[in-house]
Design an enzyme around this catalytic site. Sequence first.
Site, PDB file in Angstrom:
ATOM      1  NE  ARG A   1     -22.787 -71.746  65.899  1.00 58.47           N
ATOM      2  CZ  ARG A   1     -21.854 -71.509  64.943  1.00 58.47           C
ATOM      3  NH1 ARG A   1     -22.200 -71.179  63.716  1.00 58.47           N
ATOM      4  NH2 ARG A   1     -20.573 -71.604  65.221  1.00 58.47           N
TER       5      ARG A   1
ATOM      6  CG  ASN B   1     -31.736 -69.990  74.505  1.00 60.73           C
ATOM      7  OD1 ASN B   1     -31.591 -68.872  74.012  1.00 60.73           O
ATOM      8  ND2 ASN B   1     -31.549 -70.226  75.787  1.00 60.73           N
TER       9      ASN B   1
ATOM     10  CG  ASP C   1     -29.464 -74.274  73.988  1.00 60.23           C
ATOM     11  OD1 ASP C   1     -30.235 -74.791  74.822  1.00 60.23           O
ATOM     12  OD2 ASP C   1     -29.069 -73.096  74.098  1.00 60.23           O
TER      13      ASP C   1
ATOM     14  CG  HIS D   1     -36.825 -67.806  68.115  1.00 56.42           C
ATOM     15  ND1 HIS D   1     -36.143 -66.923  68.924  1.00 56.42           N
ATOM     16  CD2 HIS D   1     -38.017 -67.215  67.848  1.00 56.42           C
ATOM     17  CE1 HIS D   1     -36.887 -65.844  69.119  1.00 56.42           C
ATOM     18  NE2 HIS D   1     -38.022 -66.004  68.483  1.00 56.42           N
TER      19      HIS D   1
ATOM     20  N   GLY E   1     -32.099 -64.051  80.963  1.00 54.38           N
ATOM     21  CA  GLY E   1     -31.100 -64.016  79.904  1.00 54.38           C
ATOM     22  C   GLY E   1     -31.593 -63.577  78.551  1.00 54.38           C
ATOM     23  CB  THR E   2     -34.403 -62.715  76.876  1.00 56.04           C
ATOM     24  OG1 THR E   2     -34.900 -62.045  75.708  1.00 56.04           O
ATOM     25  CG2 THR E   2     -35.413 -62.546  77.995  1.00 56.04           C
TER      26      THR E   2
END
Length: 227
Positions: free
Chosen positions: A56, A87, A89, A104, A169-170
């Site tokens: 990842r 996210n 990222d 997270h 986007g969730t």
Amino acid sequence: MKNLVVLTGAGVSAESGISTFRDAGGLWEGHDVMEVASPQGFAANPELVLNFYNLRRAQLKEVEPNLAHHCIAGMERNFNVHVITQNVDDLHERAGSSNILHLHGELRKVRSSKNYHDQLHWEDDLHLGDLCDAGSQLRPHIVWFGEEVPAMEQAIQITAKADVLLIVGTSLQVYPAAGLKDYVPDHCPIYFVDPHPSLESNGRLKVFAENASTGVQKVADLLNMEL
């Protein structure tokens, strides 16, 4: 300036080529999520888990922020923007957003398996035998299933001061993050952008059933018109 709180999930990064967390079968990149995203999975097979996050992390070097990330960053011209993201990222950072809270965890950080606060920036692969200064195995700085979300209290404090809430986007199915919308003040309008929204427009909630890039731009245009 008004406080704009932006809650983002996997859908905001999907257009950059980062796969969403789970497919319809409950698998993540072919793995049962409990194998690669739980303390029990790490205890049972740490090498598998470390390699999973190494892949990842490597993927982050191959992707770039998309229009949604850049649009959110650009909204700082007219709003005091706080991004609260599920996210792991770093695409919000790379797009230029200034205030980002990762609920997270972060792929480009690792931490001691014994001390949450002992964290390091980490760019490359993490292996068994990579230890913190105190001698404990380093692990991905990811909040796994069954673990507390240490940033949640700060997220609640930020959300409670929102003048506008934008959700992008969730699925709003993963708690406690999904409960953040319930902490906004009564006067706060809520905009929800998702191609398959779990809610319908009503009252102060306005739903945009679109991908992140087009939906976020529409919300930005709407908010700018109201300034």
